[in-house]
Motif scaffolding. Structure first.
Motif, PDB file in Angstrom:
ATOM      1  N   UNK A 113      -4.619  -0.096   9.973  1.00 43.27           N
ATOM      2  CA  UNK A 113      -5.866  -1.152  10.582  1.00 43.27           C
ATOM      3  C   UNK A 113      -7.226  -0.755  10.157  1.00 43.27           C
ATOM      4  N   UNK A 114      -7.453   0.482   9.840  1.00 47.62           N
ATOM      5  CA  UNK A 114      -8.930   0.709   9.302  1.00 47.62           C
ATOM      6  C   UNK A 114      -9.008   0.224   7.843  1.00 47.62           C
ATOM      7  N   UNK A 115      -7.929   0.547   7.165  1.00 50.09           N
ATOM      8  CA  UNK A 115      -7.809  -0.291   5.810  1.00 50.09           C
ATOM      9  C   UNK A 115      -7.937  -1.775   5.726  1.00 50.09           C
ATOM     10  N   UNK A 116      -7.242  -2.394   6.968  1.00 50.80           N
ATOM     11  CA  UNK A 116      -7.037  -3.855   6.900  1.00 50.80           C
ATOM     12  C   UNK A 116      -8.518  -4.516   7.255  1.00 50.80           C
ATOM     13  N   UNK A 117      -9.131  -3.744   8.243  1.00 49.98           N
ATOM     14  CA  UNK A 117     -10.438  -4.202   8.731  1.00 49.98           C
ATOM     15  C   UNK A 117     -11.548  -4.525   7.731  1.00 49.98           C
TER      16      UNK A 117
ATOM     17  N   UNK B   7      -0.745  -6.227   3.357  1.00 44.88           N
ATOM     18  CA  UNK B   7      -0.215  -4.916   2.796  1.00 44.88           C
ATOM     19  C   UNK B   7      -0.239  -3.718   3.622  1.00 44.88           C
ATOM     20  N   UNK B   8      -1.609  -3.586   3.973  1.00 42.72           N
ATOM     21  CA  UNK B   8      -1.794  -2.343   4.754  1.00 42.72           C
ATOM     22  C   UNK B   8      -1.012  -2.456   6.030  1.00 42.72           C
TER      23      UNK B   8
ATOM     24  N   UNK C 126       0.895  -4.966  -2.558  1.00 40.70           N
ATOM     25  CA  UNK C 126       1.888  -3.884  -2.908  1.00 40.70           C
ATOM     26  C   UNK C 126       1.172  -2.362  -2.790  1.00 40.70           C
ATOM     27  N   UNK C 127       0.020  -2.397  -3.413  1.00 37.23           N
ATOM     28  CA  UNK C 127      -0.698  -1.280  -3.481  1.00 37.23           C
ATOM     29  C   UNK C 127      -1.383  -0.681  -1.792  1.00 37.23           C
ATOM     30  N   UNK C 128      -1.670  -1.639  -1.174  1.00 40.47           N
ATOM     31  CA  UNK C 128      -2.343  -1.377  -0.055  1.00 40.47           C
ATOM     32  C   UNK C 128      -1.233  -1.049   1.059  1.00 40.47           C
TER      33      UNK C 128
END
Length: 427
Positions: free
Chosen positions: A51-55, A363-364, A237-239
């Protein structure tokens, strides 16, 4: 028009922008390794970490196209330096909160989200400002993007992550102080750039109507749409893998914090090589052929990473991935910045980035769920399948013939016959 001197030497103003981008990228690289490391001290849940990446990417999904419409209305230089100053201030407050022991997962999610808004405005303005600064010449744009991308890879990929890991060992909030300083310096440099007024095309409509115009232009143009679809699917894909890479490095590759930073640097080393190879690949294969090669390479590399058990192997695979991504990021944006009309540049760039970046949060989250349910290798396998499918889907959309036709239209004297979606040439 770009004179012959500009064709040979990029203007001094570009070098100031280049320096600002490099300093800011160094701070981004520091945060890239420090934020997951800080998150991992607060939770071991892969889904929560994802979720940190998604935020940080969510603002593109919520405000991306509207941000592009605002950039086409506002002074683009002012948009960039104000966004950098705001991000510097936010990170300074985050560092103070950390020293007071008030940082938590919810607080980090808010910080990541607000930083994402700043990145949205800065990146969209930059994508629109640089073509104005360089006269919208494709060869000059490709050379400039190669320098910008190469510097970004060295700063936020090669130097930043190890520095972030090292600073993290000195104190959990030290990397955020360093990132805040980088944004402040960037803001000062950007503030010194020349103001470049945007040429308007008719009366201004509502903000939503302006945003719709940019999205419509993108979706009616098969070339621009193909260029946007590739990073959109690619980011899913990458995330999926990147969201759990810190756990993959710790549990599968048995790396500590310093080793994780070095692993991220491997992709940056490959990224620098990719910026150097982009021009050569396009000359030998054509731009369309080069983009197809890089897309296929990304799919194979992601699958190889899934089954890597040794840090050196994983590092080599990430280097190949970085080279393919960087070559793509030099070639693709250079086409868009050349063929899109100036008054639509912010909106079309934002719509393209919206497609690209909005896949990241999805993706994340998918990566975190897959890792929790099936293990840490599965997100990378999932990514490889998506990348392979994306290569096949966009193959007829991004061809040498289509690209050459669009660039030829853009090179018409004083853009008397601008590129239009309905002028696309089928392969």
């Amino acid at each position: 028009m770009v004179d012959m001197k500009t064709r040979t030497n990029l203007p001094p103003a570009f070098h100031r922008f280049w320096a600002a981008a490099g300093i800011s990228s160094l701070g981004d690289g520091i945060r890239l390794s420090a934020l997951p490391l800080l998150g991992a001290t607060l939770t071991d849940d892969p889904t929560v970490l994802s979720l940190l990446t998604a935020a940080a990417l969510l603002p593109w999904l919520l405000f991306g196209v509207l941000g592009g419409a605002l950039v086409d209305r506002w002074d683009r230089r002012s948009t960039m330096w104000i966004a950098d100053l705001a991000r510097a201030t936010l990170l300074a407050f985050a560092a103070v909160a950390g020293l007071a022991g008030r940082l938590s997962i919810p607080a980090l999610l808010v910080v990541a989200f607000l930083l994402g808004i700043g990145q949205l405005m800065f990146d969209t303005a930059a994508q629109s400002y640089v073509p104005q600064l360089l006269g919208r010449d494709h060869d000059v744009m490709q050379r400039a993007n190669s320098r910008l991308r190469g510097t970004q890879q060295v700063a936020d990929g090669f130097l930043g992550p190890p520095a972030g890991s090292a600073l993290f060992t000195l104190g959990r909030t030290v990397p955020f102080v360093a990132d805040a300083i980088s944004f402040a310096v960037s803001a000062v440099l950007v503030r010194a750039l020349p103001v470049l007024p945007v040429k308007r095309d008719g009366p201004r409509g509502s903000l939503l109507a302006d945003a719709r115009d940019g999205a419509t232009y993108l979706f009616r143009d098969r070339l621009l749409l193909g260029l946007a679809i590739r990073p959109a699917i690619g980011n899913v894909a990458f995330m999926a893998g990147e969201a759990v890479l810190v756990l993959f490095a710790r549990d599968r590759l048995h790396l500590d914090a310093a080793g994780y930073g070095l692993l991220l640097s491997c992709q940056a080393v490959g990224g620098v090589l990719g910026t150097l190879l982009a021009g050569r690949l396009s000359r030998h294969l054509g731009i369309g052929g080069a983009l197809t090669l890089t897309a296929a390479t990304e799919a194979v590399a992601q699958l190889a990473l899934a089954f890597s058990d040794h840090a050196l192997v994983a590092g080599a695979v990430l280097a190949v991935t970085g080279a393919a991504i960087s070559a793509t990021m030099v070639l693709g944006p250079s086409i868009r910045q050349t063929i899109v009309p100036e008054h639509l540049m912010g909106r079309v760039s934002a719509a393209s980035r919206l497609m690209a970046v909005s896949g990241g949060p999805l993706g994340a989250v998918i990566g975190g769920v897959l890792a929790s349910a099936f293990g840490l290798r599965v997100p990378f396998v999932f990514g490889a399948v998506l990348l392979g499918s994306m290569t096949l889907i966009t193959l007829p959309m991004v061809t040498n013939r289509r690209i050459e036709a669009a660039l030829a239209a853009a090179r018409a004297p004083e853009r008397a016959v601008p590129h239009r979606p309905e002028d696309d040439v089928d392969a």
